[in-house]
Design an enzyme around this catalytic site. Structure first.
Site, PDB file in Angstrom:
ATOM      1  N   GLY A  90     -33.306  11.569 -34.211  1.00  0.00           N
ATOM      2  CA  GLY A  90     -34.181  12.439 -33.524  1.00  0.00           C
ATOM      3  C   GLY A  90     -33.576  13.747 -32.883  1.00  0.00           C
ATOM      4  O   GLY A  90     -32.630  14.138 -33.332  1.00  0.00           O
ATOM      5  N   ASP A 125     -33.641  22.894 -36.261  1.00  0.00           N
ATOM      6  CA  ASP A 125     -33.961  23.541 -37.907  1.00  0.00           C
ATOM      7  C   ASP A 125     -33.182  22.700 -38.957  1.00  0.00           C
ATOM      8  O   ASP A 125     -33.462  23.028 -39.998  1.00  0.00           O
ATOM      9  CB  ASP A 125     -33.730  24.785 -37.666  1.00  0.00           C
ATOM     10  CG  ASP A 125     -35.080  25.579 -36.832  1.00  0.00           C
ATOM     11  OD1 ASP A 125     -36.066  25.023 -36.778  1.00  0.00           O
ATOM     12  OD2 ASP A 125     -34.889  26.852 -36.605  1.00  0.00           O
ATOM     13  N   GLY A 126     -31.932  22.278 -38.524  1.00  0.00           N
ATOM     14  CA  GLY A 126     -30.919  21.611 -39.700  1.00  0.00           C
ATOM     15  C   GLY A 126     -31.720  20.417 -40.112  1.00  0.00           C
ATOM     16  O   GLY A 126     -31.999  20.326 -41.392  1.00  0.00           O
ATOM     17  N   HIS A 127     -32.426  19.606 -39.312  1.00  0.00           N
ATOM     18  CA  HIS A 127     -33.232  18.414 -39.735  1.00  0.00           C
ATOM     19  C   HIS A 127     -34.429  18.922 -40.683  1.00  0.00           C
ATOM     20  O   HIS A 127     -34.641  18.459 -41.703  1.00  0.00           O
ATOM     21  CB  HIS A 127     -33.573  17.661 -38.808  1.00  0.00           C
ATOM     22  CG  HIS A 127     -32.451  16.817 -37.901  1.00  0.00           C
ATOM     23  ND1 HIS A 127     -32.565  17.286 -36.532  1.00  0.00           N
ATOM     24  CD2 HIS A 127     -31.610  16.033 -38.179  1.00  0.00           C
ATOM     25  CE1 HIS A 127     -31.473  16.282 -35.928  1.00  0.00           C
ATOM     26  NE2 HIS A 127     -30.924  15.743 -36.979  1.00  0.00           N
ATOM     27  N   LYS A 141     -23.242  19.265 -42.660  1.00  0.00           N
ATOM     28  CA  LYS A 141     -22.441  19.491 -41.015  1.00  0.00           C
ATOM     29  C   LYS A 141     -21.666  18.342 -40.724  1.00  0.00           C
ATOM     30  O   LYS A 141     -20.705  18.401 -40.206  1.00  0.00           O
ATOM     31  CB  LYS A 141     -23.812  19.640 -40.295  1.00  0.00           C
ATOM     32  CG  LYS A 141     -23.543  19.198 -38.834  1.00  0.00           C
ATOM     33  CD  LYS A 141     -22.690  20.397 -38.063  1.00  0.00           C
ATOM     34  CE  LYS A 141     -22.770  20.072 -36.469  1.00  0.00           C
ATOM     35  NZ  LYS A 141     -22.628  18.608 -36.102  1.00  0.00           N
ATOM     36  N   SER A 151     -27.001  21.067 -33.973  1.00  0.00           N
ATOM     37  CA  SER A 151     -26.591  19.735 -33.672  1.00  0.00           C
ATOM     38  C   SER A 151     -27.517  19.156 -32.734  1.00  0.00           C
ATOM     39  O   SER A 151     -27.497  20.120 -31.618  1.00  0.00           O
ATOM     40  CB  SER A 151     -25.053  19.751 -33.425  1.00  0.00           C
ATOM     41  OG  SER A 151     -24.913  18.316 -32.666  1.00  0.00           O
TER      42      SER A 151
END
Ligand code: PAF
Length: 281
Positions: A34, A38-40, A152, A188
């Site tokens: 959760g 923007d990485g997810h 990452k 992160s």
């Protein structure tokens, strides 16, 4: 588009995936804890591009935290997360109740040797057993054909790839590039925990890694570059640099020069927040 339906039980998840199996559809899973950023979302897009159906999971996995305070502090933003997923047309958001993942009497641990004996495997004892165990559960519960992880967490990506191979899981693991903020800081969920001041200093970690990488490319000795970078980070306000290592990209063995495909890995503490990053050299 509307936010995806939230499923909290394995029975509901199985009810959802049954017709997808009957139609021989591919299922992509994006496992997360959760606090989506923007990485997810780039992983969700990669899953949408490749798979017929996409499940995002949110589960703050207690077994991968070696520190109770870290677990308590971990950001939890479920409603926002569901809203962020709305535009992607995700088929299900699986947010399992804890007993759906670890029912009473749960006694199994998945443990990957070797790859976990270094870096975060040492600095966060038990962390990768927790990750490997929960990912195995999530893969089997979602019956995904494909899973998407960010580079990452490169060591995690290697661990999950190895476990899927070793256990003959019928799933393809995809590694996707790290997404960075404009100033270079790798995205992160933990960045939310940084104070304003710490947030301005945090990109220094990536900057120092880039400096070391350029030095290596110019043929300078790694040991000297490493010492100088750690020294500068500590002067900037990083309280502890746990590691700044040059390692082989495949087996994570230590290197003193990039004589084979290599990556630079770093973990460092800034104002009570542990940051990790890695780049190809
Ligand atoms: O990278 C994460 O967020 C977690 O380690 C994962 C893969 C969701 C397992 O809990």
């Amino acid at each position: 588009m509307t936010p995806p339906p939230i499923l909290r039980t394995l029975a509901d998840l199985r009810g959802k995936t049954r017709s997808w199996h009957d139609a021989h559809e591919t299922i992509g899973v994006v496992p997360t804890m959760g606090a989506l950023h923007d990485g997810h979302l780039s992983l969700v897009q990669a899953a949408k591009d490749r798979c017929d159906r996409v499940i995002v999971t949110i589960f703050v996995n207690p077994k991968q935290f070696n520190n109770a305070q870290d677990l308590a502090n971990y950001p939890r933003t479920e409603q926002d997360d569901a809203r962020k997923l709305a535009r992607f047309g995700v088929d299900a958001l699986y947010v399992p109740d804890p007993d759906q993942v670890y029912p009473s009497g749960f006694a199994t641990t998945v443990s990957v040797a070797g790859l976990t004996d270094v870096m975060d495997g040492i600095h966060r004892p038990g962390h990768f057993d927790g990750v490997a165990t929960v990912c195995t559960k999530l893969f089997t519960q979602t019956t995904a054909t494909d899973a998407f992880f960010g580079e990452k967490d490169f060591q995690q990506l290697q661990v999950v790839t190895r476990l899927a191979r070793d256990l003959d899981l019928q799933i393809t693991i995809h590694g996707c590039p790290t997404i960075r903020d404009i100033d270079g800081l790798a995205l992160s969920s933990r960045n939310l925990l940084l104070s304003d001041r710490a947030r301005t200093l945090a990109p220094r970690l990536f900057e120092e890694m880039e400096t070391v990488a350029s030095g290596l490319n110019a043929g300078q000795p790694f040991g000297e570059l490493q010492r100088a970078a750690i020294d500068r980070l500590e002067k900037t306000g990083f309280t502890k640099v746990e590691y700044l290592d040059l390692r082989a990209a495949d087996d994570l063995h230590l290197l003193d020069a990039p004589t084979r495909p290599a990556r630079l890995f770093a973990a460092a503490w800034l104002a009570g927040v542990r940051l990790i990053d890695n780049i190809a050299v």
